[in-house]
Design an enzyme around this catalytic site. Structure first.
Site, PDB file in Angstrom:
ATOM      1  N   GLN A 183       1.141  -0.885   0.095  1.00 15.08           N
ATOM      2  CA  GLN A 183       0.227   0.546  -0.416  1.00 15.08           C
ATOM      3  C   GLN A 183       1.307   1.065  -0.312  1.00 15.08           C
ATOM      4  O   GLN A 183       0.256   2.144   0.018  1.00 15.08           O
ATOM      5  CB  GLN A 183      -0.974   0.111   1.095  1.00 15.08           C
ATOM      6  CG  GLN A 183      -2.233  -0.866   1.095  1.00 15.08           C
ATOM      7  CD  GLN A 183      -3.048  -0.889   0.552  1.00 15.08           C
ATOM      8  OE1 GLN A 183      -3.345   0.646  -0.268  1.00 15.08           O
ATOM      9  NE2 GLN A 183      -3.830  -1.755  -0.492  1.00 15.08           N
ATOM     10  N   SER A 203       2.941  -4.399  -5.380  1.00 12.65           N
ATOM     11  CA  SER A 203       2.272  -4.594  -6.578  1.00 12.65           C
ATOM     12  C   SER A 203       2.035  -3.672  -7.287  1.00 12.65           C
ATOM     13  O   SER A 203       1.204  -1.930  -6.822  1.00 12.65           O
ATOM     14  CB  SER A 203       1.248  -5.428  -5.829  1.00 12.65           C
ATOM     15  OG  SER A 203      -0.122  -5.888  -6.468  1.00 12.65           O
ATOM     16  N   ALA A 204       2.697  -3.081  -8.715  1.00 12.97           N
ATOM     17  CA  ALA A 204       2.217  -3.037  -9.098  1.00 12.97           C
ATOM     18  C   ALA A 204       0.164  -1.536  -9.721  1.00 12.97           C
ATOM     19  O   ALA A 204       0.263  -0.661  -9.569  1.00 12.97           O
ATOM     20  CB  ALA A 204       2.245  -2.905 -10.564  1.00 12.97           C
ATOM     21  N   HIS A 205      -0.687  -2.552  -9.053  1.00 12.44           N
ATOM     22  CA  HIS A 205      -2.019  -2.582  -9.466  1.00 12.44           C
ATOM     23  C   HIS A 205      -2.604  -1.144  -8.181  1.00 12.44           C
ATOM     24  O   HIS A 205      -3.638  -0.417  -8.516  1.00 12.44           O
ATOM     25  CB  HIS A 205      -3.117  -3.780 -10.136  1.00 12.44           C
ATOM     26  CG  HIS A 205      -3.356  -4.114  -8.721  1.00 12.44           C
ATOM     27  ND1 HIS A 205      -4.661  -3.672  -8.302  1.00 12.44           N
ATOM     28  CD2 HIS A 205      -2.969  -5.075  -7.372  1.00 12.44           C
ATOM     29  CE1 HIS A 205      -4.639  -4.876  -6.750  1.00 12.44           C
ATOM     30  NE2 HIS A 205      -3.310  -5.570  -7.078  1.00 12.44           N
ATOM     31  N   CYS A 329     -10.603  -8.061   0.376  1.00 10.33           N
ATOM     32  CA  CYS A 329     -10.479  -9.192  -0.554  1.00 10.33           C
ATOM     33  C   CYS A 329     -11.691  -9.490   0.593  1.00 10.33           C
ATOM     34  O   CYS A 329     -11.882 -11.129   0.663  1.00 10.33           O
ATOM     35  CB  CYS A 329      -9.359  -9.709  -0.006  1.00 10.33           C
ATOM     36  SG  CYS A 329      -8.281  -8.946  -0.880  1.00 10.33           S
TER      37      CYS A 329
HETATM   38  N1  PLP Z   1      -1.404  -6.610   0.795  1.00 12.27           N
HETATM   39  C1  PLP Z   1      -1.619  -6.223   1.366  1.00 12.27           C
HETATM   40  C2  PLP Z   1      -1.304  -4.608   2.458  1.00 12.27           C
HETATM   41  C3  PLP Z   1      -2.731  -5.715   0.182  1.00 12.27           C
HETATM   42  O1  PLP Z   1      -3.374  -4.573   0.940  1.00 12.27           O
HETATM   43  C4  PLP Z   1      -2.952  -6.546  -1.069  1.00 12.27           C
HETATM   44  C5  PLP Z   1      -3.736  -6.034  -1.946  1.00 12.27           C
HETATM   45  O2  PLP Z   1      -4.790  -5.546  -1.528  1.00 12.27           O
HETATM   46  C6  PLP Z   1      -1.701  -6.906  -1.049  1.00 12.27           C
HETATM   47  C7  PLP Z   1      -1.152  -7.509  -0.546  1.00 12.27           C
HETATM   48  C8  PLP Z   1      -1.887  -8.640  -2.186  1.00 12.27           C
HETATM   49  O3  PLP Z   1      -1.644  -7.989  -3.656  1.00 12.27           O
HETATM   50  P1  PLP Z   1      -1.840  -8.843  -5.106  1.00 12.27           P
HETATM   51  O4  PLP Z   1      -3.255  -8.274  -4.887  1.00 12.27           O
HETATM   52  O5  PLP Z   1      -0.526  -8.217  -5.930  1.00 12.27           O
HETATM   53  O6  PLP Z   1      -1.744  -9.634  -4.974  1.00 12.27           O
END
Ligand code: PLP
Length: 387
Positions: A183, A203-205, A329
Site C-alpha cells: 500500500q 504490487s503494481a495495481h 479481499c
Molecule cells: N498486501 C497488502 C497490504 C494489500 O493491500 C494487498 C492487496 O490488497 C496485497 C498484499 C495483495 O496484493 P495483490 O493484489 O497484488 O496480490
C-alpha cells in the site's frame, strides 16, 4: 449539487486506474515486440533490453540495486515468496516467525500455512491506532526466530508503521526483516536503506500500474529459497516467462507517481481533509480509524455508530460511488475484519465502518459529493445522531 459525472471511484486501496502513460508504454510489448526475453533471436532483443531497463528503474525508485529486484505476479506472490522462502532456507531447524495481527491475508494465510508445516508464529498485537509495540516485538524474539514481517502501511486503516525503528531491532538480533509495502510503494517515499529492510513486497495495481505484476526486493546476501521452480528467469530465483507488458507498465506507473509525488500527496491530502471536515460537521460522534498523524494519503477508515457499513456501501454503489467496507479481499464476508478487531473497535463501530480511499484521479468535489450522500443516508435511516 451539480453531479454530472456518473460514477466516483474512491476505492483506490483495492485497486487503481491504469496510468495512461503506462498503457501506452505497454502496447508495443503486446503487439509487435511480443518476443520472449530469453530468446536468442532478434525478437528477444527488445523485450530483454526493456526488462533490464525496468529492473534498473524500479531499483532506483526504492534506492536498491537492480540485482535486488525480482519481478513477481504481485503482492500476494511476493509475500508468499518472502515468508516461505525464508522459512525453507533456514538450515538450523529454527521454527519461529514473528508478524503482526493486522497484516494482509497474503501474510497471515502464508503464516498459517507455515504453522501447519510445523513452524510457530507469534502475532504481535497493535494499539488503537494500529502500531505494534517495540517492547512486544523485542520480547517476542526467540533464539529460533527465522524472520520478522511487519507491514509498512495498513490497507484497512492507513496507519504507517515506524519500520526503520522496528527493523533496527530485528537487525540487532541478525534476523531477516520483511515488510509488506504494497500500500505504500508509489504513494509515500520508500527507500530500502532508510527503512533498513531485507525484503520488501510491492504490487503494481496499487500504484496505477497493471494487475498481476509486482516485485520483491531481496537485499544482497539474504538467503531465500526459490518459490517458483522451472526455467532460469530472474537470475534462476523465480521461474516463468516474464510478464514484459506488465513489468513495463509497472515501471512507468511507479516512476510517474514518484515524479509527481509532492503534487499528488498535496491534492489527495486536501481531498481527505475536506471529506473529514464535511462528515464531522454533520454527524456526531464519528470515528476516523488509524493514526491520523501518520497515515497513507487518501486512506480514510470511518466508523459511524448506528449504521451498517455494508448497507451504506450498497447505497453509495446505487449512487455510483465505489467505496469499501473492510479490505476488498474481505468484501464477500460479513465477519468483522481482523484489523478492526485488533484495534479493539467496538462491534457497533466496526459494523458501521467503511473505507474510502482517494487517489490522484479523484476530483476536487468528490469528497463533498460522497460526504453528502453519506449524510443523506444517515438522515434516511434515522438511527444516527446528526449535529
Ligand atoms: N498486501 C497488502 C497490504 C494489500 O493491500 C494487498 C492487496 O490488497 C496485497 C498484499 C495483495 O496484493 P495483490 O493484489 O497484488 O496480490
Amino acid at each position: 449539487m451539480s453531479f454530472n459525472r456518473k460514477t466516483i471511484y474512491a476505492d483506490n486501496a483495492a485497486t487503481s486506474k491504469l496510468d495512461p502513460l503506462a498503457l501506452e508504454a505497454m502496447l508495443p510489448f503486446l503487439r509487435e515486440d511480443f518476443g520472449n526475453p530469453s530468446s536468442l533471436h532478434s525478437f528477444g532483443r527488445s523485450p530483454r533490453s526493456i526488462l533490464n531497463e525496468s529492473r534498473q528503474q524500479i531499483a532506483e525508485c526504492i534506492g536498491a540495486s537492480p540485482e535486488e529486484i525480482f519481478f513477481t505476479s504481485g503482492g500476494t506472490e511476493s509475500n508468499n515468496w518472502a515468508l516461505k522462502g525464508l522459512a525453507k532456507a533456514n538450515t538450523n531447524n529454527k521454527k519461529h516467525i514473528i508478524t503482526s495481527a493486522i497484516e494482509h491475508h497474503a501474510v497471515l494465510n502464508t503464516c498459517s500455512h507455515l504453522e501447519h508445516q510445523g513452524f510457530e508464529v507469534t502475532y504481535i498485537p497493535v494499539d488503537s491506532k494500529g502500531h505494534i509495540s517495540k517492547v512486544d516485538l523485542e520480547n517476542a524474539i526467540r533464539q529460533d526466530t527465522i524472520c520478522i514481517s511487519i507491514m509498512l502501511a495498513s490497507n484497512e486503516i492507513g496507519t504507517i508503521e515506524d519500520i526503520a525503528t522496528i527493523s533496527s531491532i530485528s537487525n540487532k538480533y541478525n534476523i531477516p526483516f520483511h515488510t509488506d509495502a504494497v500500500q505504500a510503494v508509489g504513494h509515500i517515499p520508500v527507500d530500502i536503506k532508510k527503512l533498513g529492510v531485507d525484503l520488501l513486497s510491492a504490487s503494481a495495481h496499487k500504484f496505477n500500474g497493471p494487475k498481476g505484476v509486482g516485485f520483491l526486493f531481496v537485499r544482497k546476501g539474504t538467503t531465500l529459497f526459490n518459490f517458483m521452480d522451472g526455467g532460469y528467469q530472474e537470475n534462476g530465483c523465480r521461474a516463468g516467462t516474464e510478464n514484459i507488458p506488465g513489468i513495463v507498465g509497472m515501471t512507468v506507473a511507479l516512476r510517474n507517481n514518484y515524479k509527481n509525488i509532492q503534487a499528488n500527496t498535496e491534492k489527495i491530502n486536501n481531498l481527505t481533509f475536506l471529506f473529514k471536515k464535511y462528515i464531522s460537521q454533520a454527524i456526531t460522534p464519528v470515528k476516523f480509524n488509524g493514526d491520523q498523524c501518520s497515515s497513507l494519503p487518501g486512506n480514510v477508515s470511518v466508523s459511524i455508530p448506528g449504521i451498517s457499513g455494508e448497507s451504506l456501501l450498497h447505497y453509495l454503489d446505487l449512487k455510483g460511488i465505489a467505496v469499501s467496507t473492510g479490505s476488498a479481499c474481505n468484501s464477500q464476508s460479513v465477519e468483522i475484519s481482523h484489523v478492526l478487531k485488533a484495534i479493539k473497535l467496538s462491534e457497533t463501530l466496526a459494523n458501521g465502518t467503511i473505507r474510502i480511499s482517494f487517489g490522484k484521479n479523484n476530483f476536487e468535489n468528490d469528497p463533498i459529493i460522497i460526504a453528502e450522500e453519506i449524510i443523506s443516508y444517515c438522515k434516511k435511516i434515522n438511527k444516527v445522531n446528526m449535529k
